[in-house]
Design a protein around this motif. Structure first.
Motif, mmCIF file in Angstrom:
data_model
loop_
_atom_site.group_PDB
_atom_site.id
_atom_site.type_symbol
_atom_site.label_atom_id
_atom_site.label_comp_id
_atom_site.label_asym_id
_atom_site.label_seq_id
_atom_site.Cartn_x
_atom_site.Cartn_y
_atom_site.Cartn_z
ATOM 1 N N ASN A 119 41.296 70.939 44.875
ATOM 2 C CA ASN A 119 41.787 72.302 45.055
ATOM 3 C C ASN A 119 41.980 72.640 46.525
ATOM 4 O O ASN A 119 42.780 73.517 46.860
ATOM 5 N N ASN A 120 41.267 71.935 47.401
ATOM 6 C CA ASN A 120 41.390 72.181 48.843
ATOM 7 C C ASN A 120 42.533 71.399 49.477
ATOM 8 O O ASN A 120 42.791 71.540 50.671
ATOM 9 N N MET A 121 43.223 70.554 48.696
ATOM 10 C CA MET A 121 44.305 69.734 49.238
ATOM 11 C C MET A 121 45.622 70.087 48.555
ATOM 12 O O MET A 121 46.091 69.364 47.678
ATOM 13 N N GLN A 122 46.207 71.198 48.950
ATOM 14 C CA GLN A 122 47.469 71.631 48.370
ATOM 15 C C GLN A 122 48.580 71.768 49.411
ATOM 16 O O GLN A 122 49.754 71.783 49.059
ATOM 17 N N SER A 123 48.216 71.839 50.688
ATOM 18 C CA SER A 123 49.231 71.941 51.734
ATOM 19 C C SER A 123 49.860 70.576 51.998
ATOM 20 O O SER A 123 49.258 69.533 51.720
ATOM 21 N N ASP A 124 51.083 70.572 52.530
ATOM 22 C CA ASP A 124 51.752 69.307 52.854
ATOM 23 C C ASP A 124 50.909 68.480 53.811
ATOM 24 O O ASP A 124 50.766 67.264 53.638
ATOM 25 N N ALA A 125 50.356 69.130 54.833
ATOM 26 C CA ALA A 125 49.580 68.414 55.848
ATOM 27 C C ALA A 125 48.364 67.731 55.224
ATOM 28 O O ALA A 125 48.060 66.569 55.528
ATOM 29 N N ALA A 126 47.657 68.449 54.340
ATOM 30 C CA ALA A 126 46.460 67.884 53.703
ATOM 31 C C ALA A 126 46.821 66.725 52.785
ATOM 32 O O ALA A 126 46.129 65.701 52.754
ATOM 33 N N LEU A 127 47.937 66.863 52.065
ATOM 34 C CA LEU A 127 48.357 65.807 51.146
ATOM 35 C C LEU A 127 48.808 64.561 51.897
ATOM 36 O O LEU A 127 48.486 63.435 51.509
ATOM 37 N N ILE A 128 49.554 64.757 52.998
ATOM 38 C CA ILE A 128 50.005 63.614 53.800
ATOM 39 C C ILE A 128 48.808 62.883 54.397
ATOM 40 O O ILE A 128 48.761 61.637 54.403
ATOM 41 N N ALA A 129 47.831 63.640 54.868
ATOM 42 C CA ALA A 129 46.632 63.023 55.439
ATOM 43 C C ALA A 129 45.888 62.219 54.376
ATOM 44 O O ALA A 129 45.397 61.115 54.645
ATOM 45 N N ASP A 130 45.828 62.740 53.168
ATOM 46 C CA ASP A 130 45.122 62.036 52.096
ATOM 47 C C ASP A 130 45.876 60.786 51.674
ATOM 48 O O ASP A 130 45.262 59.746 51.407
ATOM 49 N N ASP A 153 55.262 66.727 46.057
ATOM 50 C CA ASP A 153 55.335 67.663 44.926
ATOM 51 C C ASP A 153 54.593 67.111 43.712
ATOM 52 O O ASP A 153 53.857 67.843 43.023
ATOM 53 N N LEU A 154 54.774 65.820 43.455
ATOM 54 C CA LEU A 154 54.108 65.186 42.316
ATOM 55 C C LEU A 154 52.606 65.093 42.546
ATOM 56 O O LEU A 154 51.803 65.376 41.643
ATOM 57 N N LEU A 155 52.216 64.735 43.757
ATOM 58 C CA LEU A 155 50.793 64.610 44.085
ATOM 59 C C LEU A 155 50.104 65.970 44.010
ATOM 60 O O LEU A 155 48.988 66.082 43.485
ATOM 61 N N ARG A 156 50.774 67.002 44.518
ATOM 62 C CA ARG A 156 50.209 68.354 44.473
ATOM 63 C C ARG A 156 49.956 68.782 43.027
ATOM 64 O O ARG A 156 48.907 69.331 42.701
#
Length: 245
Positions: A119-130, A153-156
């Motif tokens: 739930n804490n990883m929804q921003s583009d920056a957070a997803l790219i980092a992950d 979009d799919l990962l989010r």
């Protein structure tokens, strides 16, 4: 001649069923590989994706229950493992033929899931980092804005599925659980060992070199061990058939 053992495979977050297609030429002929596509991707791209773990797991369970072979196992990696667990619970409680085994890869036990992390990883920056930390995304994706946007979009969406998971204590599954893990992954031994709480049968844990995507980084050895676990499931099938003859 004995029927093949069907291997249903569920994809990880941000991926489609195609992640397993190369296994078709790498697994023995007695294994029938059936990658399961999730709504909103692959050949199901026109379907409305589900963002609730419960809804998605129940929907997939209902779809599989319509035409289950007598001899099958469920396999999933990461989010796919959590979905495979939910499907196994649904099939076992719903009176369907249970799977011969549940195989879970790169996934903490249900009781150890950290839903808030997703739930804490929804921003583009957070997803790219992950994505970068997990190491399973081809470099060309990061260099192509269109591909990157589709992936994010799919990962989010999939992380919303993972974030909606809520553990409830259900009856342990009456089947073996085989867990696979990467030595460099962040998932702790304790979080993996607690898969034993979800089964009344044998539970195993096999380790491989690599991080979260060890099944690619150590593919040859991983598939060797996977075949070993599948052979054990198949041998159990043969024993059951002999005993009931």
């Amino acid at each position: 001649m004995q029927d093949p053992l069907t291997l249903f495979c569920l994809p990880c977050a941000g991926a489609s069923a195609s992640m397993y297609l190369r296994w078709r030429r790498l697994l023995p002929s007695w294994v029938k590989l059936v990658p399961i596509e999730l709504p909103g991707r692959g050949h199901r791209i026109d379907e409305l994706p589900k963002e609730s773990y419960s809804d998605l797991a129940h929907s997939l369970c209902d779809e599989l229950a319509l035409s289950l072979p007598e001899q099958y196992v469920l396999f999933g990696h990461s989010m796919g493992a959590l979905l495979a667990y939910g499907i196994a619970q649904g099939l076992c409680s719903g009176g369907s033929f249970p799977p011969k085994a549940l195989l879970v890869s790169g996934c903490a036990a249900p009781i150890r899931q950290d839903s808030q992390r997703y739930n804490n990883m929804q921003s583009d920056a957070a997803l790219i980092a992950d994505l970068g930390k997990q190491g399973g995304t081809p470099e060309e994706v990061f260099g192509n804005q269109e591909l990157l946007t589709m992936t994010l979009d799919l990962l989010r969406m999939d992380y919303r599925v993972c974030g909606s998971f809520q553990y409830s204590q259900l009856p342990p599954l009456p089947i073996p659980i085989h867990s696979f893990a990467g030595r460099s992954d962040e998932i702790s031994v304790a979080k993996l060992n607690d898969w034993r709480l979800e089964s009344t049968r044998i539970c195993t844990l096999d380790w491989f070199d690599g991080g979260h995507f060890f099944l690619r980084q150590s593919e040859d050895w991983f598939l060797f061990v996977l075949k070993k676990r599948l052979m054990e499931s198949r041998a159990e099938v043969q024993c059951e058939t002999t005993a009931s003859a």
